[in-house]
Design a protein around this motif. Structure first.
Motif, PDB file in Angstrom:
ATOM      1  N   GLY A 342       0.829  -1.194   0.000  1.00 46.36           N
ATOM      2  CA  GLY A 342       0.000   0.000   0.000  1.00 46.36           C
ATOM      3  C   GLY A 342       0.862   1.242   0.000  1.00 46.36           C
ATOM      4  N   GLY A 343       0.225   2.365   0.236  1.00 48.59           N
ATOM      5  CA  GLY A 343       0.936   3.634   0.186  1.00 48.59           C
ATOM      6  C   GLY A 343       0.717   4.330  -1.131  1.00 48.59           C
ATOM      7  N   GLU A 344       1.068   5.596  -1.180  1.00 46.69           N
ATOM      8  CA  GLU A 344       0.725   6.440  -2.333  1.00 46.69           C
ATOM      9  C   GLU A 344       1.318   5.932  -3.640  1.00 46.69           C
ATOM     10  N   LEU A 345       2.491   5.354  -3.605  1.00 44.55           N
ATOM     11  CA  LEU A 345       3.118   4.904  -4.849  1.00 44.55           C
ATOM     12  C   LEU A 345       2.465   3.636  -5.398  1.00 44.55           C
ATOM     13  N   ALA A 346       1.869   2.836  -4.512  1.00 48.90           N
ATOM     14  CA  ALA A 346       1.276   1.567  -4.945  1.00 48.90           C
ATOM     15  C   ALA A 346      -0.215   1.670  -5.246  1.00 48.90           C
ATOM     16  N   ASN A 347      -0.882   2.686  -4.732  1.00 48.11           N
ATOM     17  CA  ASN A 347      -2.325   2.816  -4.931  1.00 48.11           C
ATOM     18  C   ASN A 347      -2.659   3.005  -6.410  1.00 48.11           C
ATOM     19  N   ASP A 348      -3.649   2.263  -6.875  1.00 45.75           N
ATOM     20  CA  ASP A 348      -4.104   2.365  -8.274  1.00 45.75           C
ATOM     21  C   ASP A 348      -2.947   2.228  -9.254  1.00 45.75           C
ATOM     22  N   ASN A 349      -2.060   1.283  -8.973  1.00 47.63           N
ATOM     23  CA  ASN A 349      -0.876   1.103  -9.812  1.00 47.63           C
ATOM     24  C   ASN A 349      -0.693  -0.394 -10.118  1.00 47.63           C
ATOM     25  N   PRO A 350      -1.588  -0.974 -10.935  1.00 43.96           N
ATOM     26  CA  PRO A 350      -1.497  -2.409 -11.224  1.00 43.96           C
ATOM     27  C   PRO A 350      -0.202  -2.817 -11.913  1.00 43.96           C
ATOM     28  N   TYR A 351       0.379  -1.924 -12.716  1.00 44.39           N
ATOM     29  CA  TYR A 351       1.649  -2.225 -13.380  1.00 44.39           C
ATOM     30  C   TYR A 351       2.731  -2.508 -12.342  1.00 44.39           C
ATOM     31  N   PHE A 352       2.783  -1.691 -11.312  1.00 45.10           N
ATOM     32  CA  PHE A 352       3.779  -1.839 -10.249  1.00 45.10           C
ATOM     33  C   PHE A 352       3.585  -3.158  -9.498  1.00 45.10           C
ATOM     34  N   ILE A 353       2.332  -3.468  -9.150  1.00 49.17           N
ATOM     35  CA  ILE A 353       2.033  -4.716  -8.437  1.00 49.17           C
ATOM     36  C   ILE A 353       2.424  -5.918  -9.291  1.00 49.17           C
ATOM     37  N   ARG A 354       2.150  -5.841 -10.594  1.00 51.79           N
ATOM     38  CA  ARG A 354       2.501  -6.950 -11.495  1.00 51.79           C
ATOM     39  C   ARG A 354       4.012  -7.144 -11.560  1.00 51.79           C
ATOM     40  N   LYS A 355       4.749  -6.049 -11.670  1.00 49.40           N
ATOM     41  CA  LYS A 355       6.210  -6.136 -11.738  1.00 49.40           C
ATOM     42  C   LYS A 355       6.787  -6.746 -10.450  1.00 49.40           C
ATOM     43  N   LEU A 356       6.234  -6.374  -9.308  1.00 46.23           N
ATOM     44  CA  LEU A 356       6.699  -6.933  -8.038  1.00 46.23           C
ATOM     45  C   LEU A 356       6.436  -8.433  -7.975  1.00 46.23           C
ATOM     46  N   ASN A 357       5.252  -8.864  -8.408  1.00 46.45           N
ATOM     47  CA  ASN A 357       4.941 -10.296  -8.414  1.00 46.45           C
ATOM     48  C   ASN A 357       5.892 -11.062  -9.319  1.00 46.45           C
ATOM     49  N   GLU A 358       6.167 -10.513 -10.489  1.00 43.52           N
ATOM     50  CA  GLU A 358       7.079 -11.190 -11.419  1.00 43.52           C
ATOM     51  C   GLU A 358       8.461 -11.358 -10.795  1.00 43.52           C
ATOM     52  N   PHE A 359       8.938 -10.331 -10.118  1.00 41.29           N
ATOM     53  CA  PHE A 359      10.278 -10.379  -9.540  1.00 41.29           C
ATOM     54  C   PHE A 359      10.358 -11.387  -8.402  1.00 41.29           C
ATOM     55  N   VAL A 360       9.414 -11.324  -7.459  1.00 38.70           N
ATOM     56  CA  VAL A 360       9.530 -12.189  -6.270  1.00 38.70           C
ATOM     57  C   VAL A 360       9.273 -13.653  -6.619  1.00 38.70           C
ATOM     58  N   LEU A 361       8.410 -13.915  -7.584  1.00 40.67           N
ATOM     59  CA  LEU A 361       8.175 -15.308  -7.976  1.00 40.67           C
ATOM     60  C   LEU A 361       9.410 -15.901  -8.649  1.00 40.67           C
ATOM     61  N   LYS A 362      10.198 -15.060  -9.274  1.00 40.62           N
ATOM     62  CA  LYS A 362      11.425 -15.523  -9.937  1.00 40.62           C
ATOM     63  C   LYS A 362      12.552 -15.751  -8.936  1.00 40.62           C
ATOM     64  N   HIS A 363      12.617 -14.949  -7.876  1.00 41.40           N
ATOM     65  CA  HIS A 363      13.799 -14.961  -7.016  1.00 41.40           C
ATOM     66  C   HIS A 363      13.573 -15.536  -5.611  1.00 41.40           C
ATOM     67  N   SER A 364      12.334 -15.744  -5.197  1.00 38.23           N
ATOM     68  CA  SER A 364      12.087 -16.296  -3.859  1.00 38.23           C
ATOM     69  C   SER A 364      12.174 -17.822  -3.878  1.00 38.23           C
ATOM     70  N   LEU A 365      12.299 -18.413  -2.697  1.00 42.51           N
ATOM     71  CA  LEU A 365      12.267 -19.872  -2.593  1.00 42.51           C
ATOM     72  C   LEU A 365      10.937 -20.404  -3.116  1.00 42.51           C
ATOM     73  N   GLU A 366      10.992 -21.428  -3.953  1.00 44.82           N
ATOM     74  CA  GLU A 366       9.757 -21.973  -4.528  1.00 44.82           C
ATOM     75  C   GLU A 366       8.809 -22.477  -3.453  1.00 44.82           C
ATOM     76  N   THR A 367       9.363 -23.037  -2.389  1.00 47.40           N
ATOM     77  CA  THR A 367       8.512 -23.554  -1.309  1.00 47.40           C
ATOM     78  C   THR A 367       7.715 -22.446  -0.629  1.00 47.40           C
ATOM     79  N   HIS A 368       8.186 -21.186  -0.739  1.00 47.69           N
ATOM     80  CA  HIS A 368       7.535 -20.076  -0.050  1.00 47.69           C
ATOM     81  C   HIS A 368       6.548 -19.317  -0.934  1.00 47.69           C
ATOM     82  N   THR A 369       6.491 -19.642  -2.212  1.00 46.48           N
ATOM     83  CA  THR A 369       5.639 -18.864  -3.116  1.00 46.48           C
ATOM     84  C   THR A 369       4.442 -19.654  -3.643  1.00 46.48           C
TER      85      THR A 369
END
Length: 401
Positions: A342-369
């Protein structure tokens, strides 16, 4: 739900009332007998608690239910509009004050910019704003309390703003000052803790028991829910996510450390980079605001993102990269069900949320995602002030977290 029956009798009565009030909030209209079954305490105790809640104008009777053989039961429900509370969200750029009913619905809201404000003591300035705000309410005794959230380190138990460098606050006993001036019960907490309480109480993620809320705007913070309880740390300082180090060769942070995450993803950093890039000849639709001497705001930056402005997208991609590094660390460390951004930078910003999901799914432990996702706040632009109100509402309705 079984209530622990040991301890001080007055405390037990207050816990009973909080539990029963929350049941009525979530399931009302509901009969006294049904409440007794749900909370597994005697009908006499339930009736006594409801009488006390009705005396406080928090609960009211609302017709009759279906009979199971005898007299039709009288139902009770929350009385949401007879009392009100005030939530105050304070960040480095503005103060937002709103009046709420007991369902956390905004009844009145004002925002005061701090961009060009000068004051010797923010406490006195805030008291003046609240005194003016309260002038519109005839029955000030109907106010259940004022809850205020700040960025930085807050001792919620003592009501002290321990450390907020952006507002030059250090060990400010704000609760005592507010109560002495306004004679209204006051609650103080960290802003991100408030936002997490709002999600748990009223948002889309109420069932989650292991949750992290990250806020990004003027600063960067996190609140961590572990097994349905907020982790506050030894001295209430947990969640300073923006001051985790991601580059020891990076710039010096205002906290005194080097290479803090906040220096790579906060709005101040983004704004400085936009101005620098355009000064070096980069083309952008955002240049029209600078030419007209208009202030470049987060909202205008997001508008440029929606218009697929190349410079805005490049900068936001970099922010997602650096924030993503921090989020991967949180995921691998805490294994949350979800992370809410949340917060002003994330509000109404689906592009940003999508980019974050793409990054963490690529780099986090598979067991945790597995079944994990980064999701936006339930409340958008009102998330901060609803978070502030939720600090008080949580104390009213809950006996845990």
């Amino acid at each position: 739900m079984t209530l622990v029956r040991t301890g001080d009798a007055k405390l037990i009565r207050e816990l009973n009332k909080a539990i029963i009030l929350d049941i009525i909030r979530k399931q009302g209209p509901i009969s006294r007998a049904e409440i007794s079954k749900i909370v597994q305490i005697s009908p006499t105790t339930v009736a006594s608690c409801i009488n006390a809640l009705m005396k406080d104008s928090l609960v009211m009777e609302s017709g009759t239910g279906v009979s199971s053989g005898g007299r039709k039961p009288i139902l009770v429900q929350l009385n949401p509009n007879d009392r009100f509370l005030i939530g105050v969200a304070v960040n480095a750029s503005k103060i937002t004050i709103a009046a709420f009913n007991l369902y956390a619905n905004v009844q009145k809201k004002i925002t005061h910019s701090l961009q060009n404000e000068t004051y010797s003591d923010l406490s006195d300035f805030l008291i003046t704003l609240l005194q003016d705000f309260l002038e519109d309410f005839d029955q000030k005794e109907d106010c259940l309390g004022i809850s205020i959230t700040f960025q930085g380190i807050v001792d919620a138990d003592k009501g002290v703003v321990v450390y907020n460098p952006k507002l030059n606050m250090s060990n400010v006993s704000l609760k005592d000052k507010m109560e002495e001036a306004l004679h209204i019960a006051t609650y103080i907490d960290n802003d991100t803790n408030g936002s997490l309480l709002a999600e748990k109480g009223y948002g889309h993620y109420q069932q989650a028991k292991n949750l992290i809320y990250v806020t990004i705007g003027d600063g960067v913070g996190a609140s961590v829910l572990v097994n349905d309880a907020i982790y506050r740390g030894y001295l209430g300082g947990a969640g300073e996510f923006g001051h985790t180090t991601i580059n020891f060769n990076g710039p010096i942070c205002e906290c005194g450390n080097i290479g803090c995450l906040e220096n790579y993803v906060s709005w101040q950093t983004i704004q400085s980079r936009i101005e620098e890039e355009m000064a070096n000849g980069k083309k952008s639709t955002m240049s029209m605001w600078l030419k007209d001497n208009e202030q470049l705001t987060i909202e205008k930056f997001q508008q440029a993102v929606l218009q697929e402005d190349p410079l805005a997208l490049v900068i936001l991609d970099d922010v997602a990269f650096y924030l993503g590094i921090g989020l991967v660390n949180l995921i691998n460390l805490f294994n949350p069900e979800k992370i809410i951004v949340g917060g002003e930078l994330a509000n109404d910003n689906p592009y940003f949320i999508r980019k974050l999901n793409e990054f963490v799914l690529k780099h986090s432990l598979e067991t945790h995602t597995e079944k994990f996702a980064i999701l936006p706040s339930s409340f958008g632009a009102d998330s901060e002030v609803i978070g502030a109100a939720s600090v008080l509402l949580h104390d009213l309705f809950h006996s845990t977290i």
